[in-house]
Design an enzyme around this catalytic site. Structure first.
Site, mmCIF file in Angstrom:
data_model
loop_
_atom_site.group_PDB
_atom_site.id
_atom_site.type_symbol
_atom_site.label_atom_id
_atom_site.label_comp_id
_atom_site.label_asym_id
_atom_site.label_seq_id
_atom_site.Cartn_x
_atom_site.Cartn_y
_atom_site.Cartn_z
ATOM 1 N N PRO A 1 0.814 -1.221 0.000
ATOM 2 C CA PRO A 1 0.000 0.000 0.000
ATOM 3 C C PRO A 1 0.848 1.271 0.000
ATOM 4 O O PRO A 1 1.636 1.504 0.905
ATOM 5 C CB PRO A 1 -0.803 -0.105 1.305
ATOM 6 C CG PRO A 1 -0.596 -1.485 1.805
ATOM 7 C CD PRO A 1 0.697 -1.959 1.245
ATOM 8 N N GLU A 2 0.708 2.053 -1.050
ATOM 9 C CA GLU A 2 1.277 3.389 -1.111
ATOM 10 C C GLU A 2 0.106 4.363 -1.243
ATOM 11 O O GLU A 2 -1.039 3.968 -1.044
ATOM 12 C CB GLU A 2 2.246 3.506 -2.299
ATOM 13 C CG GLU A 2 3.370 2.465 -2.259
ATOM 14 C CD GLU A 2 4.299 2.536 -3.461
ATOM 15 O OE1 GLU A 2 4.406 3.615 -4.069
ATOM 16 O OE2 GLU A 2 4.927 1.518 -3.793
#
Length: 289
Positions: free
Chosen positions: A2-3
């Site tokens: 997750p960015e």
DNA sequence: AGCTCTTCCTGAAAGC
DNA sequence: TGCTTTCAGGAAGAGC
């Protein structure tokens, strides 16, 4: 992993279902990624969820403590998904995925669950004044900063541009995937020194970062390892990756073979033809381009 | 200031 | 085939 685009997708999903909900019950599994597990068990039951926000790669659930005892304390639950964290809402009788360590029973009969295989994520209950201390050192959000701010943050530094993009104190929300994809799109080598970037290169990078992030949000993020959104759905931006995990494959722009090198301690993917290595000091390990 | 190394953790992939 | 080792990586901290 997750960015910014993945966290934004999760936040938007949670925003549609969480505000106004009351937390009825908390159950915890392993707690070594939670700063103060007892504080969650004490304060979450009865709290009502307010706004759902994103700060870089952090999610923030604002909470109103139900108990009107002392000062009506404003609390917030700060969550980082690390590499393998998932926040999903589901019916309470849904199958429990392995490595699920936080269960929040909600007053609409649903359950909010946190699953994290590697537990590189984190969870922290923030009291009133603690928010600034926890988030204050974060750099600006690349989707909210102006080109002038971006140029000031990158162009004044002697570190490699890849390291700068990954540094959450410089800009917040970019991780390894979007750093590599942005640099490829801007035709800038990851080992370039920030302060040596020409005005036009800074401009291209600014545009590339924003275009890549916005397009990734549109496609609901990149599902490369375990990422799913708050409904358990995978994203689709991994189908649009141009360099990330494409070592040895052809560059979409020029046909040269994509290379991988360690830059800023991270695996970095780039086209040696489109993204020219800096001539002088910083050389790619092993020589070559 | 900035670089490298280490730590946390698990599962996939590579090595033998 | 099956066991062992290596690697990946977000972020923080140590040491240079």
């Amino acid at each position: 992993m997750p960015e910014l685009p993945e966290v934004e997708t999760v936040v938007r999903g949670l925003r549609a279902v969480l505000p106004g909900r009351r937390i009825l019950e908390v159950r915890l599994g392993k707690t070594d990624f939670i700063e103060n597990p007892a504080a969650l068990e004490e304060n979450l039951p009865g709290a009502r969820i307010g706004a759902v926000k994103r700060y870089g790669k952090f999610l923030l659930l604002e909470l109103e403590s139900a108990s009107t005892d002392e000062a009506a304390r404003e609390l917030a639950l700060l969550i980082h998904l690390g590499m393998t964290g998932q926040l999903v809402t589901c019916p309470p009788d849904a199958r429990v995925a392995p490595h699920t360590h936080v269960f929040l029973a909600l007053d609409d009969g649903k359950e909010l669950r946190y699953t994290d295989i590697r537990r590189f994520g984190s969870m922290q209950l923030l009291a009133d004044g603690a928010r600034e201390k926890a988030l204050g050192s974060l750099g600006a959000d690349p989707l909210e900063m102006t080109e002038e701010q971006f140029a000031a943050a990158i162009g004044s530094r002697r570190a490699r541009v890849k390291a700068l993009l990954l540094d959450q104190h410089v800009v917040s929300g970019i991780g390894n995937i979007y750093a590599d994809e942005s640099l490829w799109r801007a035709r800038i080598h990851p080992m370039r020194i920030g302060a040596t970037l020409k005005r036009d290169e800074i401009h291209r990078l600014y545009r590339a970062v924003r275009d890549v992030l916005n397009e990734a949000i549109r496609l609901r993020g990149s599902s490369v390892s375990d990422y799913v959104d708050s409904s358990g759905q995978r994203g689709e931006f991994q189908l649009r990756h141009r360099v990330y995990q494409r070592e040895g494959k052809k560059c979409f722009r020029c046909g040269a073979k994509i290379r991988r090198a360690i830059v800023a301690g991270r695996s970095s993917h780039f086209c040696p033809s489109c993204q020219r290595a800096p001539r002088t000091r910083p050389q790619v390990a092993g020589g070559g381009l």
